[in-house]
Design a protein around this motif. Structure first.
Motif, short mmCIF file in Angstrom:
data_model
loop_
_atom_site.label_atom_id
_atom_site.label_comp_id
_atom_site.label_asym_id
_atom_site.label_seq_id
_atom_site.Cartn_x
_atom_site.Cartn_y
_atom_site.Cartn_z
N GLY A 15 88.85 29.35 67.09
CA GLY A 15 90.21 29.53 67.59
C GLY A 15 90.42 30.83 68.33
N LEU A 16 89.40 31.70 68.37
CA LEU A 16 89.49 32.96 69.08
C LEU A 16 88.31 33.08 70.03
CD1 LEU A 16 90.19 35.34 66.05
CD2 LEU A 16 91.89 34.45 67.64
N PRO A 17 88.46 33.84 71.12
CA PRO A 17 87.30 34.07 72.00
C PRO A 17 86.11 34.65 71.23
CG PRO A 17 89.31 34.81 73.08
CD PRO A 17 89.70 34.44 71.67
N ALA A 18 86.39 35.47 70.21
CA ALA A 18 85.32 36.12 69.44
C ALA A 18 84.51 35.12 68.62
CB ALA A 18 85.91 37.18 68.52
N THR A 19 85.06 33.92 68.37
CA THR A 19 84.35 32.96 67.52
C THR A 19 84.07 31.65 68.24
OG1 THR A 19 86.46 32.17 66.58
CG2 THR A 19 85.31 33.93 65.40
N ARG A 20 84.04 31.69 69.55
CA ARG A 20 83.78 30.47 70.30
C ARG A 20 82.29 30.18 70.45
NH1 ARG A 20 88.69 31.26 74.55
NH2 ARG A 20 90.32 30.56 73.14
N VAL A 48 78.49 29.86 68.57
CA VAL A 48 77.94 29.55 67.25
C VAL A 48 77.53 30.84 66.55
CG1 VAL A 48 76.05 28.41 66.05
CG2 VAL A 48 77.20 27.26 67.94
N ARG A 49 76.93 31.75 67.30
CA ARG A 49 76.48 33.00 66.70
C ARG A 49 77.65 33.82 66.16
NH1 ARG A 49 72.45 35.39 64.02
NH2 ARG A 49 72.00 37.51 64.72
N GLY A 50 78.74 33.85 66.92
CA GLY A 50 79.93 34.57 66.45
C GLY A 50 80.47 33.97 65.16
N GLN A 51 80.47 32.64 65.07
CA GLN A 51 80.94 31.98 63.85
C GLN A 51 80.01 32.29 62.67
OE1 GLN A 51 81.42 27.77 64.69
NE2 GLN A 51 82.20 28.27 66.71
N GLN A 52 78.71 32.28 62.93
CA GLN A 52 77.75 32.54 61.87
C GLN A 52 77.91 33.95 61.31
OE1 GLN A 52 74.22 31.78 64.12
NE2 GLN A 52 74.23 29.58 63.76
N LEU A 53 78.06 34.91 62.21
CA LEU A 53 78.22 36.29 61.77
C LEU A 53 79.52 36.46 60.98
CD1 LEU A 53 77.00 38.12 64.98
CD2 LEU A 53 75.87 38.16 62.76
N LEU A 54 80.58 35.81 61.46
CA LEU A 54 81.86 35.92 60.75
C LEU A 54 81.78 35.26 59.38
CD1 LEU A 54 84.76 36.92 60.87
CD2 LEU A 54 85.42 34.73 61.88
N SER A 109 93.44 40.87 62.34
CA SER A 109 93.55 39.64 63.12
C SER A 109 93.94 39.96 64.56
CB SER A 109 94.56 38.69 62.49
OG SER A 109 94.69 37.51 63.23
N ASP A 110 94.91 40.86 64.73
CA ASP A 110 95.30 41.29 66.08
C ASP A 110 94.10 41.90 66.80
OD1 ASP A 110 97.87 40.46 65.63
OD2 ASP A 110 98.63 42.44 65.11
N PHE A 111 93.33 42.68 66.06
CA PHE A 111 92.18 43.35 66.66
C PHE A 111 91.15 42.34 67.16
CE2 PHE A 111 87.81 44.81 65.51
CZ PHE A 111 87.61 45.60 66.63
N ILE A 112 90.73 41.39 66.30
CA ILE A 112 89.68 40.48 66.77
C ILE A 112 90.23 39.46 67.77
CG2 ILE A 112 88.33 40.74 64.67
CD1 ILE A 112 89.15 37.91 63.88
N SER A 113 91.56 39.28 67.79
CA SER A 113 92.14 38.41 68.81
C SER A 113 91.97 39.00 70.20
CB SER A 113 93.63 38.18 68.53
OG SER A 113 93.83 37.49 67.32
N GLY A 114 91.83 40.30 70.28
CA GLY A 114 91.65 40.96 71.57
C GLY A 114 90.21 41.03 72.03
N LEU A 115 89.26 40.63 71.18
CA LEU A 115 87.85 40.71 71.54
C LEU A 115 87.48 39.57 72.49
CD1 LEU A 115 86.24 41.44 68.06
CD2 LEU A 115 86.75 43.09 69.86
#
Length: 944
Positions: free
Chosen positions: A480-485, A487-493, A518-524
């Motif tokens: 739901g965020l650019p930071a987790t779009r 697979v690697r980002g999801q795995q790390l999170l 949440s505001d912070f990672i929404s800006g990544l």
């Protein structure tokens, strides 16, 4: 493959009760333990007669014949609805009688329940499609198999393992190339059909209900409609599909509708479900799924009597997970493992020698026992319950239905033995698991339903809305965020989340800290680098979360500019502030600015450098690496360097366009910049003074240079702003020229200036420009202040000015540290009045810095030692608190709304143990400063 030691399960003593088929009276007496079945027997006695005379298959066939009638009556929704409910009721009764009497084993029972649900699904979906065709939403078809619409059975329904009161877990999709919508869009028509189908299945009326329908296993159910196109679903799974969803599709199959479209979908989905290679992060995510069933509320240990047969320790889900985890890990390389039923999966694992023959057989025996217990719990009243309650009457009822008769103790003994065996096998599978769940308890965010253990853990951590926290993090994991779009980002999170929540909880204000993170990672723009950093640098990450909790301004700055984290990784970031020198900061800024070729590039470079240095100063003070009293000099060094470097950039830009300018210039600082007392949010009060030469050069570029300087310092670029610049303290203010000739400056302060301008002049400091002109300007300022010492109306002017400010700019509270009575403004008025009164007699008291001026006034016996001490202490406390608040808080500080963490930190900045003590100390100093101001200057209108 994961080695699992062999274990042994004791022989179980449950037996079917064949005598219930001796007569309808015998059956009725036995079923008195189950109100639901007893009622069905009364309503449909022919089912008992059929099973007694012709066998279980014949009795069950009665319900299937009704479903054939429902399929034939597809356009009459009322008839279909009634028929489905009657078929389900008769089918349930036939299955239960075959189950309890031992005619069918548990696999035959679950298969029959699933067939019943499948046929009902087909009839209801076909009816809903036909209704849509009548309304011209879709074009008519001769059968459901031609529609392009299909339902995928998930979970137990997909594996033919439904229990008596199961939901049917479905994913409804349509192939846009085969689904023939008419008056409506394909998606809208499919959604309407699905909604009508679900209502037909679920609605309770006088005939009961058919089956509850759960559509939440579709891709991202919080955002997507109840029916999706196959392409939308495939895009989701390819882009952000999670391992728990892969696990769910192990059992998935088309159960109703267009099998051609469904088979094509599964063919494309196969590489997603069955991967030949499984990396570390996917295995870690599987471990996270496993933890979802570890500690559900009230069932943390085997010692607790009340037992959730499905989710509890030693329960059904542990056996299913034991099999499915290994299917997911090994199924990509071993196609024989791609089976749906749990017992079949165990058999294939034995053949593959991933599980020993003994463990495989014992697990199947335990699985059958637990499924039978689950069924008998649900037979009581057809409730979707899996809990064997700590009530003797209900446990006795289950024991009787299991064939133990009155020997309830033996039932309890067998149940405990099964649970111990299952949990032992299950725990062995994950004996080497890296614990990523932290030390606080369950922290799991996979699946659709909220994990009870996680809800409990989050509540214990202090979150006010645990369900909201789960939804927020689940959205992160779903991309739901650019930071987790990725697979690697999801795995790390996935790996970071448990520790992240513990750090957030440790701040003492978890809701606030989570919101700011949440505001912070929404800006990544991407999460891999930041999440990798946070996993590798846990102390840094913990400090960062803490800083966000205490300092909303810092959190907002990082949210707007996440690239600031790069600067935080540099070794220089933690270099002590008090070891910085003005020369070093100037040289560092010159280096980065001069590496750019054009004016805009240099402005951007200066803004990047300034942003990182500002963060460094604020962060060190937040983390206690520096004192708040270090902030003023540090911010001032940065501002001085920015002015000097950007002045040179501005001059070069002007001379490039208009030729060389032979004039001399200096830049003077007033206010806090002049006194080296800047804070994180201070403006720059500056003045440009120049000497055009004698005779003056015809091409006087002073105004152009000043305008370019203002742009270099304050114009917004893609990298943001540098400073807000205020030049109103120049002679004649806004009405005068932006750059002031030195002769005009001298003439103005010889008699034209107002008293408040002389007060401002006490803080003049030259920060850049020609050295000779700087010395001349300082001499002019000193001479002007000496002249003003003789002004008869000096004290009256100062009192009037302070009273007017008190009237026009009222403080919000005593925490308005500048304007409050006894605050910084009062101290500055007392000090500047003393300087003006004594500038002629004692010129050494002319000092731009307030604390240095207080000391000079004491040394000249103008202030008494106790007055100087009090003013020094009061000024130091309030300026330290002001520095802290400028770092931490974007708006006015409100002690009623401030968090506990922020108050604790402010107390440390004030050198006291708690906020109550800080409040009392602040008020005490302000009262004493007010007294001094009344004695030195006079009362305010608000003074009592």
């Amino acid at each position: 493959m994961i080695p699992v030691p062999d274990r042994t399960l004791v022989e179980l003593s449950c037996r079917p009760v064949k005598s219930i088929l001796d007569s309808r009276e015998a059956a009725s007496k036995f079923l008195s333990h189950t109100p639901y079945l007893c009622n069905l027997l009364t309503r449909y006695p022919n089912v008992f007669d059929s099973i007694a005379d012709d066998g279980a298959d014949a009795a069950f066939q009665l319900s299937l014949e009704l479903l054939n009638e429902a399929m034939a009556a597809n356009t009459d929704r009322e008839i279909v609805s009634k028929t489905l409910r009657q078929a389900k009721a008769k089918g349930h009764l036939a299955i239960a009688l075959a189950d309890l009497s031992g005619l069918w084993d548990v696999n035959q029972v679950t298969h029959a329940i699933t067939v019943l649900a499948e046929k009902c699904t087909q009839a209801a979906l076909w009816c809903a499609y036909q209704v849509a065709a009548d309304r011209e939403w879709v074009n008519p078809k001769t059968s459901l198999e031609e529609t392009g619409l299909f339902a995928i059975a998930m979970g137990k329904m997909g594996a033919y393992e439904l229990n008596y009161s199961s939901d049917v877990d479905l994913v409804v999709l349509f192939d846009p190339n085969r689904f023939d919508a008419n008056a409506r869009s394909a998606k809208e028509a499919a959604v309407r059909i699905t909604q009508d189908f679900a209502q037909l299945m679920e609605t309770r009326d006088e005939h009961g209900y058919v089956f509850r329908v759960d559509l939440r296993l579709r891709p991202d159910p919080s955002s997507n409609a109840v029916a999706l196109s196959t392409q939308t679903a495939l895009n989701y799974y390819e882009r952000v599909g999670q391992n728990w969803e892969r696990m769910a599709y192990i059992k998935g199959r088309v159960c109703a509708g267009d099998a051609v479209a469904g088979d094509a979908f599964f063919e494309e989905l196969e590489p997603y479900i069955w991967r030949r290679h499984l990396d570390y992060w996917a295995i870690g995510d599987i471990h996270a799924i496993k933890r979802q069933i570890h500690a559900t509320g009230g069932h943390e240990t085997l010692d607790i009597k009340e037992f959730d047969v499905k989710l509890g320790r030693g329960g059904i889900r542990e056996i299913e997970f034991f099999a499915q985890t290994q299917q997911l890990i090994l199924g990509g390389r071993h196609p024989n493992l791609r089976v749906r039923r749990t017992d079949e999966a165990l058999d294939e694992l034995v053949k593959l020698k991933a599980v020993s023959s003994q463990n495989g057989e014992e697990l199947k025996k335990a699985y059958a026992f637990l499924r039978n217990v689950e069924h008998r719990i649900q037979m009581h009243n057809d409730e979707q319950s899996h809990t064997l309650q700590d009530r003797d009457d209900r446990r006795r009822e289950v024991a009787i239905l299991m064939g133990y008769g009155d020997n309830q103790d033996l039932f309890e003994s067998d149940l405990l033995a099964v649970r111990r065996f299952v949990h032992g096998i299950y725990s062995d599978l994950f004996a080497q698991e890296e614990r990523l769940s932290g030390d606080s308890g369950n922290l799991v965010f996979t699946g659709v339903d909220d994990d009870p253990g996680t809800l409990k853990t989050l509540e214990e951590m202090g979150f006010s809305d645990p369900g909201g926290v789960i939804n927020r993090i689940r959205n992160w994991h779903r991309g739901g965020l650019p930071a987790t779009r990725t697979v690697r980002g999801q795995q790390l999170l996935t790996s970071l989340t448990p520790r992240l929540l513990e750090w957030i909880a440790e701040t003492g204000q978890p809701d606030t800290a989570l919101s700011r993170f949440s505001d912070f990672i929404s800006g990544l723009r991407g999460g891999v680098q930041v999440f990798s950093l946070m996993l590798a640098e846990t102390k840094f990450s913990e400090d960062l979360i803490s800083a966000m909790a205490y300092a909303p301004k810092l959190a907002n700055d990082l949210a707007r500019q996440p690239a600031l984290l790069d600067g935080m990784l540099d070794n220089s970031f933690n270099a002590p502030l008090n070891q910085d020198s003005s020369e070093a900061v100037l040289m560092a800024l010159e280096k980065v600015v001069n590496s750019e070729d054009d004016f805009e590039g240099r402005m951007n470079a200066a803004r990047r450098f300034h942003r990182e240095e500002t963060l460094r100063i604020g962060y060190q003070i937040l983390r206690g690496q520096a004192n708040a009293s270090d902030a003023g000099p540090a911010y001032t060094r940065l501002a001085d360097a920015s002015i000097s470097v950007m002045a040179q950039v501005a001059l070069e830009e002007v001379q490039l366009k208009f030729g060389e300018w032979p004039g001399k210039w200096v830049i003077g600082a007033f206010g806090k910049l002049g006194g080296k007392e800047l804070s994180a949010t201070s403006d720059l009060d500056i003045i440009v003074i120049y000497d055009p030469g004698n005779p003056p050069h015809p091409n006087d570029l002073a105004a152009r240079f000043t305008q370019r300087l203002i742009a270099a310092l304050s114009a917004p670029t893609e990298e943001g702003e540098l400073y807000e610049v205020d030049m109103q303290l120049r002679p004649s203010g806004k009405a005068g020229p932006v750059a002031v000739k030195v002769t005009s400056f001298e003439k103005y302060y010889q008699g034209d200036a107002w008293t408040w301008e002389y007060m401002a002049l006490t803080r003049l400091r030259i920060v850049a420009g020609d050295r000779e002109l700087a010395a001349r300007v300082k001499a002019i300022a000193c001479a002007s202040l000496k002249v003003r010492s003789d002004f008869e109306g000096l004290e009256e002017d100062i009192l009037n000015m302070r009273q007017r400010l008190a009237k026009e700019r009222k403080p919000n509270s005593h925490w308005d540290l500048k304007l409050a009575e006894g605050g910084l403004l009062d101290i500055e008025f007392v000090v500047q009045q003393a300087i003006l009164q004594n500038a002629r007699a004692v010129p050494s008291v002319i000092r731009p810095n307030t604390l240095e001026a207080i000391q000079a006034l004491q040394e000249a016996n103008i202030l008494q030692p106790e007055e100087a001490t009090l003013l020094t202490q009061a000024y130091s406390l309030q300026v330290n608190l002001q520095q802290a608040l400028r770092i931490a808080v974007s708006d006015q500080f409100d002690e009623e709304l401030a968090s506990t963490g922020l108050k604790k930190w402010l107390s440390a900045c004030g050198g006291v143990s708690d906020f109550v003590e800080l409040n009392e100390l602040l008020k005490k100093y302000q009262e004493k400063v007010s007294s001094i101001r009344r004695n030195k200057i006079g009362p305010l209108a608000t003074d009592s």
